[in-house]
Design an enzyme around this catalytic site. Structure first.
Site, mmCIF file in Angstrom:
data_model
loop_
_atom_site.group_PDB
_atom_site.id
_atom_site.type_symbol
_atom_site.label_atom_id
_atom_site.label_comp_id
_atom_site.label_asym_id
_atom_site.label_seq_id
_atom_site.Cartn_x
_atom_site.Cartn_y
_atom_site.Cartn_z
ATOM 1 N N HIS A 268 1.835 4.501 -2.798
ATOM 2 C CA HIS A 268 2.565 5.695 -2.818
ATOM 3 C C HIS A 268 3.163 6.690 -3.387
ATOM 4 O O HIS A 268 3.371 7.675 -4.055
ATOM 5 C CB HIS A 268 1.763 6.401 -0.874
ATOM 6 N N HIS B 51 0.963 -1.442 -0.306
ATOM 7 C CA HIS B 51 0.103 -0.192 0.353
ATOM 8 C C HIS B 51 0.885 1.245 0.118
ATOM 9 O O HIS B 51 0.378 1.863 -0.703
ATOM 10 C CB HIS B 51 -1.142 -0.253 0.859
ATOM 11 N N GLU B 52 2.005 1.781 0.912
ATOM 12 C CA GLU B 52 2.633 2.380 0.721
ATOM 13 C C GLU B 52 4.108 2.816 0.148
ATOM 14 O O GLU B 52 3.878 3.708 -0.530
ATOM 15 C CB GLU B 52 4.255 2.583 2.652
#
Length: 436
Positions: free
Chosen positions: A25, A21-22
């Protein structure tokens, strides 16, 4: 030991999901030139870290999330409208702004996040949740396609000897014989047609039976390789009407809406069958609607969970659960002692649980409130609206959306998340939800 292994496997899978998920980003942020100073999985004390060219990568002690620090998410005071006031909210806004500005390295203001165009901001902030959505689709697809799912077949597993009284499942001495028993249906029989219509699924067969209450219809079966036809008269029964989410449909006076259906009295033989490659996407869409409903009704769900935790009502088996509850479910899957429950099925159920968590992360993060990703997406979209309006009117580009003004709301959301986490942990301990 099996329970511990199940919990550990789930935690590892969740940490991998958070890490990806990170990355969702960080990768587009770096591609767009934003300086990323930190990439961490977990919160709290640092367990391990390594510094790259400009980013510190590491793991922290509390495995309940992660973050990437994008430099310059809050614009400096000289490019936005001044904040008026002297209260705590104003001080919080300015303190947040000063901390963000201090992170910008000398000569690197052009690499601050607030300089990105609105659509680049959307891509960066949507990157994380979209990774979770893709992971959910991949996990569901992998399990359904390679392992399969329990599926009702057209073969009869058992015949109910009676028509139980309304609201019961047990047979009493004075209950009439079930239509299936009267017709001579036996375990091992395979249905091929109902009321003259060929059937290829259990749902189709039971749907035709349900539509034939009180009518004598032919049911074609195969028994020991021999085709035969039984005449069956489905009993008339009343059942509650449910919506797509499985909830009872209520009339205006609050009473459940019922419908008349035919009852035959038989159970299907269930087999684990591999599903089409599209089944994962279909299941994701179905679960997505259910998850959105849960998130939309989260305050109500939390209220009932809190009441259950303190003994004022029974906990709903479908209620929202926290990290402890998820761990309990993982432990039950790993330690379940059920005949025919294979190792592959355990792995599949663990992966399905992990897929469901990724889907929940996607939906929850899309709530349009800071500090969640959806709040930053909403602010970027608002920037796009402002830019478009200025362009149409022939005006100069407007100032960046001042994310600092959302900090009081962000702290309120932090407080809500802490309270929610505490309530769910307590409820999962004293009034757990089980998969049994």
């Amino acid at each position: 030991m099996a329970t511990v292994i199940g919990v550990v496997v789930l935690i590892v899978g969740l940490l991998i999901s958070i890490a990806l998920h990170e990355l969702g980003h960080m990768i587009p942020a770096k591609r767009f030139g934003v300086r990323v100073s930190e990439y961490f999985v977990g919160f709290g004390p640092r367990l391990w870290s390594r510094r790259g060219k400009e980013t510190e990568y590491g793991v922290k002690a509390i495995p309940l999330g992660g973050y990437v620090r994008l430099v310059g998410m809050i614009p400096p005071a000289d490019v936005v409208k001044p904040v008026r006031g002297t209260g705590w909210a104003s001080r919080l806004i300015e303190d947040s702004r000063e901390a963000a500005v201090e992170e910008i390295q000398p000569g690197e203001d052009h690499r601050a996040f607030y300089h990105l165009t609105w659509w680049r901001k959307v891509i960066v902030m949507m990157g994380g949740p979209l990774v979770n959505l893709v992971l959910a689709v991949l996990l569901f697809t992998g399990v359904l396609f390679f392992i399969g799912s329990p599926t009702a077949t057209l073969t009869v597993d058992s015949v109910v000897p009676c028509v139980p009284a309304e609201g019961t499942v047990e047979c009493a001495a004075d209950d009439p014989a079930s239509p299936a028993a009267e017709a001579g249906l036996m375990a091992g029989d395979t249905l091929t047609a109902v009321d003259g219509q060929p059937v290829d699924s259990w749902d189709q067969a039971t749907g035709l039976i349900a539509a034939s209450a009180g009518q004598t219809i032919p049911v074609d079966i195969v028994r020991n390789g021999e085709a035969m036809t039984l005449d069956v008269t489905p009993a008339v029964r009343e059942r509650a009407v449910v919506d797509d989410a499985g909830e009872p449909v209520l009339a205006e006076d609050g009473t459940p809406v019922t419908e008349t259906v035919g009852y035959m009295g038989m159970y299907s033989e269930v087999e684990v069958q591999r599903q089409p490659v599209t089944a994962g996407a279909v299941l994701t869409w179905d679960y997505l609607g259910q998850t959105v409903h849960v998130v939309a009704t989260l305050p109500e769900q939390l209220w009932h969970t809190a009441r259950a935790a303190f003994g004022y009502e029974d906990r709903d088996a479908n209620s929202v659960i926290g990290v402890v509850g998820v761990g309990q479910v993982a432990g039950e899957i790993a330690s379940a002692d059920v005949d025919g429950y294979t190792f592959a099925q355990r792995i599949g159920d663990m992966l399905m649980l992990l897929g469901g968590l990724n889907l929940a992360l996607f939906v929850f993060n899309m709530i349009p409130l800071v500090p969640l990703d959806g709040g930053h997406v909403a602010s970027a979209l608002w920037q796009g609206v402002k830019n478009g309006a200025a362009r149409v009117r022939g005006l100069a580009a407007p100032a960046p959306v001042d994310v600092a003004r959302m900090m009081p709301l962000a702290y309120g959301m932090f407080a809500f998340l802490l309270v929610m986490g505490a309530v769910l942990i307590y409820a999962d301990i004293v009034a757990p939800v089980t998969v049994a």
